[in-house]
Scaffold this motif. Structure first.
Motif, mmCIF file in Angstrom:
data_model
loop_
_atom_site.group_PDB
_atom_site.id
_atom_site.type_symbol
_atom_site.label_atom_id
_atom_site.label_comp_id
_atom_site.label_asym_id
_atom_site.label_seq_id
_atom_site.Cartn_x
_atom_site.Cartn_y
_atom_site.Cartn_z
ATOM 1 N N PRO A 209 0.769 -1.241 0.000
ATOM 2 C CA PRO A 209 0.000 0.000 0.000
ATOM 3 C C PRO A 209 0.802 1.293 0.000
ATOM 4 C CG PRO A 209 0.251 -0.740 2.249
ATOM 5 C CD PRO A 209 1.016 -1.713 1.384
ATOM 6 N N ASP A 210 2.151 1.243 0.007
ATOM 7 C CA ASP A 210 2.899 2.473 0.260
ATOM 8 C C ASP A 210 3.429 3.157 -0.995
ATOM 9 O OD1 ASP A 210 4.954 0.777 -0.419
ATOM 10 O OD2 ASP A 210 5.814 0.663 1.587
ATOM 11 N N GLY A 211 3.306 2.517 -2.163
ATOM 12 C CA GLY A 211 3.703 3.148 -3.409
ATOM 13 C C GLY A 211 5.189 3.177 -3.685
ATOM 14 N N ILE B 85 -3.977 4.356 7.086
ATOM 15 C CA ILE B 85 -5.245 4.173 6.385
ATOM 16 C C ILE B 85 -5.009 4.437 4.900
ATOM 17 C CG2 ILE B 85 -5.991 6.587 6.757
ATOM 18 C CD1 ILE B 85 -8.865 5.458 7.054
ATOM 19 N N ARG B 86 -5.595 3.615 4.066
ATOM 20 C CA ARG B 86 -5.453 3.759 2.620
ATOM 21 C C ARG B 86 -6.801 4.147 2.021
ATOM 22 N NH1 ARG B 86 -4.519 -1.491 -0.753
ATOM 23 N NH2 ARG B 86 -6.782 -1.372 -0.720
ATOM 24 N N ALA C 79 -6.081 4.848 13.150
ATOM 25 C CA ALA C 79 -6.627 4.398 11.874
ATOM 26 C C ALA C 79 -8.047 3.858 12.012
ATOM 27 C CB ALA C 79 -5.724 3.345 11.250
ATOM 28 N N LEU C 80 -8.300 3.099 13.068
ATOM 29 C CA LEU C 80 -9.635 2.537 13.250
ATOM 30 C C LEU C 80 -10.660 3.642 13.476
ATOM 31 C CD1 LEU C 80 -11.516 0.124 13.519
ATOM 32 C CD2 LEU C 80 -10.860 -0.016 15.945
ATOM 33 N N SER D 61 -12.925 2.502 3.680
ATOM 34 C CA SER D 61 -11.494 2.666 3.502
ATOM 35 C C SER D 61 -10.795 1.372 3.895
ATOM 36 C CB SER D 61 -10.993 3.842 4.348
ATOM 37 O OG SER D 61 -11.328 3.623 5.721
ATOM 38 N N ARG D 62 -9.473 1.382 3.841
ATOM 39 C CA ARG D 62 -8.687 0.183 4.144
ATOM 40 C C ARG D 62 -7.715 0.487 5.266
ATOM 41 N NH1 ARG D 62 -6.663 -4.511 4.750
ATOM 42 N NH2 ARG D 62 -5.679 -5.690 3.078
ATOM 43 N N ILE D 63 -7.768 -0.292 6.325
ATOM 44 C CA ILE D 63 -6.763 -0.230 7.374
ATOM 45 C C ILE D 63 -6.098 -1.599 7.465
ATOM 46 C CG2 ILE D 63 -7.905 1.632 8.629
ATOM 47 C CD1 ILE D 63 -8.941 -0.424 10.616
#
Length: 324
Positions: free
Chosen positions: A136-138, A301-302, A277-278, A291-293
């Motif tokens: 997820p970090d690119g 969070i993504r 994040a939650l 979203s995505r955690i």
């Protein structure tokens, strides 16, 4: 059950709301998809033809600028599940954290899997996996760097599922060499994940083995037809790439005003550090934005990028409510 984005059933079970009221930003799928063309009835009634498969392979070769052998599959996920069976199990190393299906599928096939955090630690593995740019970090690596890495591994698998907006990063032009397999996704950049289309590129023997595993009709007639048209639509590709980069900067600016810190990402998703994040996911979910955690991080969070202006309005309003 393995944890993934796109799990709107879970979101609805916890927060309610009809499916159509949710904006799913838990994946990196383009929310402004390629416009579906009118299709002949034969794509639904007839078995896919070899000619249609060949046309898609030709279109993919041109789009990815490669002379490598290519097999179309039911998404990059299909290749991820088959590659562990190309050779007897041995040592596999994966540059992590990343898409969790790589490790899961290798372990299921009997490989000894080690997840590493430095690219140099992939050297010496019988099979090494790297996602470029990473989810997820690119984080990303230049082709020359990866070609050097490929010389030190038995097989190097480079997952380019998010590479469409970054053609200069792609190893596809080099994918014909032995021991290098490049994976490409169709559904993410073109926004048609439900079509289930992806590609594996590599040396003829390895791709022939994957084609044999996949069987005579690895993708549907509709996927063959739509994929061929979309991969040949260079104007749409250029316009979409430019829009995605603009939209990524727009989302970053709004997230910063909410007190979030950009960690990384691609033109299809962004990764932010938040105080909790939650709590951030919950606040967005109450606005019907998913979203995505990640279980391995309490503060990351993504978010994918919104599509239509109505989606942007809702996301910006929700982030505004979070702002300190």
């Amino acid at each position: 059950m393995r944890d993934h984005g796109g799990n709107l059933d879970m979101a609805r079970a916890q927060f309610g709301g009809a499916m159509e009221t949710w904006i799913d930003l838990s994946t990196g799928i383009n929310r402004c998809p390629y416009p579906l063309p009118a299709l002949p009835a034969s794509v639904w009634t007839d078995l896919p033809t070899r000619a249609a498969q060949d046309a898609l392979i030709e279109a993919a070769g041109a789009a990815f600028d490669t002379q490598a052998a290519i097999v179309p599959l039911a998404g990059a996920q299909s290749a991820i599940q088959m590659i562990p069976r190309l050779r007897p199990p041995g040592t596999a190393r994966i540059l992590s954290p990343t898409y969790n299906e790589h490790a899961a599928c290798l372990r299921a096939a009997g490989w000894q899997v080690t997840e590493v955090t430095e690219r140099a630690d992939l050297e010496g593995a019988d099979l090494a996996v790297l996602v470029n740019p990473n989810n997820p970090d690119g984080r990303s690596a230049e082709p020359e760097t990866l070609l050097e890495l490929a010389r030190t591994t038995g097989t190097l698998v480079v997952d380019e599922s998010f590479a469409d907006p970054y053609p200069a990063l792609s190893l596809a032009p080099h994918a014909g060499r032995e021991g290098l397999i490049v994976l490409r996704s169709f559904g993410k950049f073109y926004g048609l994940a439900g079509l289930r289309l992806g590609f594996a590129l590599g040396a003829p023997a390895e791709i022939a083995a994957l084609r044999e595993m996949a069987g005579p009709w690895p993708v549907s007639g509709a996927a063959l037809e739509i994929g061929s048209r979309a991969l040949g639509d260079t104007a749409w590709q250029r316009e979409t790439t430019a829009r995605l980069h603009r939209d990524a900067a727009r989302l970053d600016a709004r997230a910063e005003r909410a007190g979030w810190q950009l960690v990384g990402g691609t033109a299809l998703f962004r990764l932010y550090r938040t105080p909790d994040a939650l709590a951030a996911q919950t606040a967005l979910a109450r606005a019907r934005i998913w979203s995505r955690i990640f279980p391995w991080s309490p503060d990351l969070i993504r978010l994918g990028l919104p599509g239509a202006q109505e989606e942007w309005d809702r996301v910006e309003n929700a982030l505004g409510a979070i702002a300190p």
